[in-house]
Design a protein around this motif. Structure first.
Motif, PDB file in Angstrom:
ATOM      1  N   VAL A 128      36.026  17.157  33.534  1.00  0.00           N
ATOM      2  CA  VAL A 128      35.590  17.924  32.382  1.00  0.00           C
ATOM      3  C   VAL A 128      36.583  17.782  31.273  1.00  0.00           C
ATOM      4  O   VAL A 128      37.853  17.737  31.609  1.00  0.00           O
ATOM      5  CB  VAL A 128      35.739  19.437  32.936  1.00  0.00           C
ATOM      6  N   THR A 129      36.156  17.857  29.859  1.00  0.00           N
ATOM      7  CA  THR A 129      37.183  17.594  29.061  1.00  0.00           C
ATOM      8  C   THR A 129      36.917  18.935  27.772  1.00  0.00           C
ATOM      9  O   THR A 129      35.868  19.579  28.036  1.00  0.00           O
ATOM     10  CB  THR A 129      36.698  16.486  28.083  1.00  0.00           C
ATOM     11  N   LYS A 183      33.586  19.596  22.790  1.00  0.00           N
ATOM     12  CA  LYS A 183      32.128  19.721  23.145  1.00  0.00           C
ATOM     13  C   LYS A 183      31.250  18.972  22.371  1.00  0.00           C
ATOM     14  O   LYS A 183      31.398  18.625  21.184  1.00  0.00           O
ATOM     15  CB  LYS A 183      31.893  21.095  23.121  1.00  0.00           C
ATOM     16  N   SER A 233      30.544  20.589  28.938  1.00  0.00           N
ATOM     17  CA  SER A 233      30.709  19.686  27.607  1.00  0.00           C
ATOM     18  C   SER A 233      29.968  19.635  26.476  1.00  0.00           C
ATOM     19  O   SER A 233      30.054  19.036  25.669  1.00  0.00           O
ATOM     20  CB  SER A 233      31.073  18.301  27.905  1.00  0.00           C
TER      21      SER A 233
END
Ligand SMILES: C[S@@+](CC[C@H](N)C(=O)[O-])C[C@H]1O[C@@H](n2cnc3c(N)ncnc32)[C@H](O)[C@@H]1O
Length: 265
Positions: A111-112, A115, A145
């Motif tokens: 997960v980063t 977005k 994201s």
């Protein structure tokens, strides 16, 4: 003067497997147009930022940024070599638009914070995840994201022929043959082993240029897992006439089919 026989352009020796793959299976212009049109219809605006998961050579990223001057793309792939190939052979030739593509070598399940309007996983790459929990984990990471009106696009294939052990050959423009080899299918777990081979006019062959070990997920399973991962609404686009995708809620069974899913946050 006697006509000299022209040398075949592609041979196993002089060809690059990524180049052959792109010529055989990818349709980036079509996909950019499909994403654009579908996103506009569902969200009443145009998408600008895209993440391409399992991006491989990032060809789709290149076409995405080339389609509008405000567009940006992030391509994610675990393999540094394929990303480097993409930079040299796809992104640099695009010139300026190519500078709006960032490539990240990492696992798509990470997960980063950044977005995106749109995330996609094309050419069934996400079928590498063979357990339900693993697939839900990936889908949840994608959902986190996306912006609040973002869309996740995935593709699927199925039909009873897709579970048959068989080879399908298709001639590709430029003079070589792409062979899709459905090598094995285990009905105990729906895991299929598939290969891509390339055959050339001079009789040479590039055997097992690519290998895929995928669980062949069904449409109903993927719909359930997307819902479990928190996607609120799903739209299914079926390949009703060759290459023309239409939204469908019900279908008659078919020997082989292709579809896109648009999963809404
Ligand atoms: C079939 S290729 C997809 C190429 C391209 N997206 C297309 O549409 O044809 C699959 C790619 O997924 C990458 N890959 C496999 N597992 C991954 C993972 N967990 N995270 C990121 N990339 C992964 C491989 O390195 C490979 O380049």
């Amino acid at each position: 003067m006697p006509k000299r026989k022209s040398k075949p352009r592609f041979t196993a020796k002089n060809s690059d497997r990524h180049d052959l793959y792109q010529r055989s299976v990818q349709a980036p212009e079509f996909e950019v147009e499909f994403f654009d049109k579908t996103f506009k219809k569902l969200r009443k605006r145009r998408p600008y930022s895209m993440r391409e998961d399992f991006c491989g050579t990032a060809l789709l990223c290149g076409h995405w940024v080339d389609s509008h001057k405000k567009r940006t793309a992030l391509g994610v792939d675990i393999d540094p070599d394929v990303l480097q190939w993409g930079v040299e052979n796809n992104l640099k030739p695009f010139g300026e638009p190519g500078n709006r593509v960032t490539l990240a070598q990492r696992d798509v399940r990470q997960v980063t914070r950044e977005k995106f309007d749109l995330v996609n996983a094309m050419n069934f790459s996400y079928w590498i995840f063979q357990e339900r929990a693993e697939m839900v984990r990936y889908f949840k990471a994608v959902r986190k994201s996306l912006v609040k009106d973002g869309i996740f696009f995935l593709d699927m294939y199925g039909g009873w022929e897709s579970q048959e052990v068989m080879e399908e050959a298709r001639k590709i423009e430029g003079g070589f043959t792409y062979v899709w080899d459905q090598h094995s299918f285990d009905p105990m777990n729906n895991v299929a082993v598939n290969y891509i081979h390339f055959r050339f006019r001079d009789g040479s062959e590039m055997k097992r240029a690519f290998k895929y070990v995928w669980r062949q997920w069904s449409m109903v399973e993927i719909r359930e897992l997307l819902t479990e991962a928190g996607f609120k609404k799903l739209h299914i686009y079926w390949d009703v006439v060759d290459g023309s995708f239409r939204e469908r809620k019900k279908m008659d069974n078919q020997p082989g089919w292709l579809a896109y899913i648009a999963a809404l946050v």
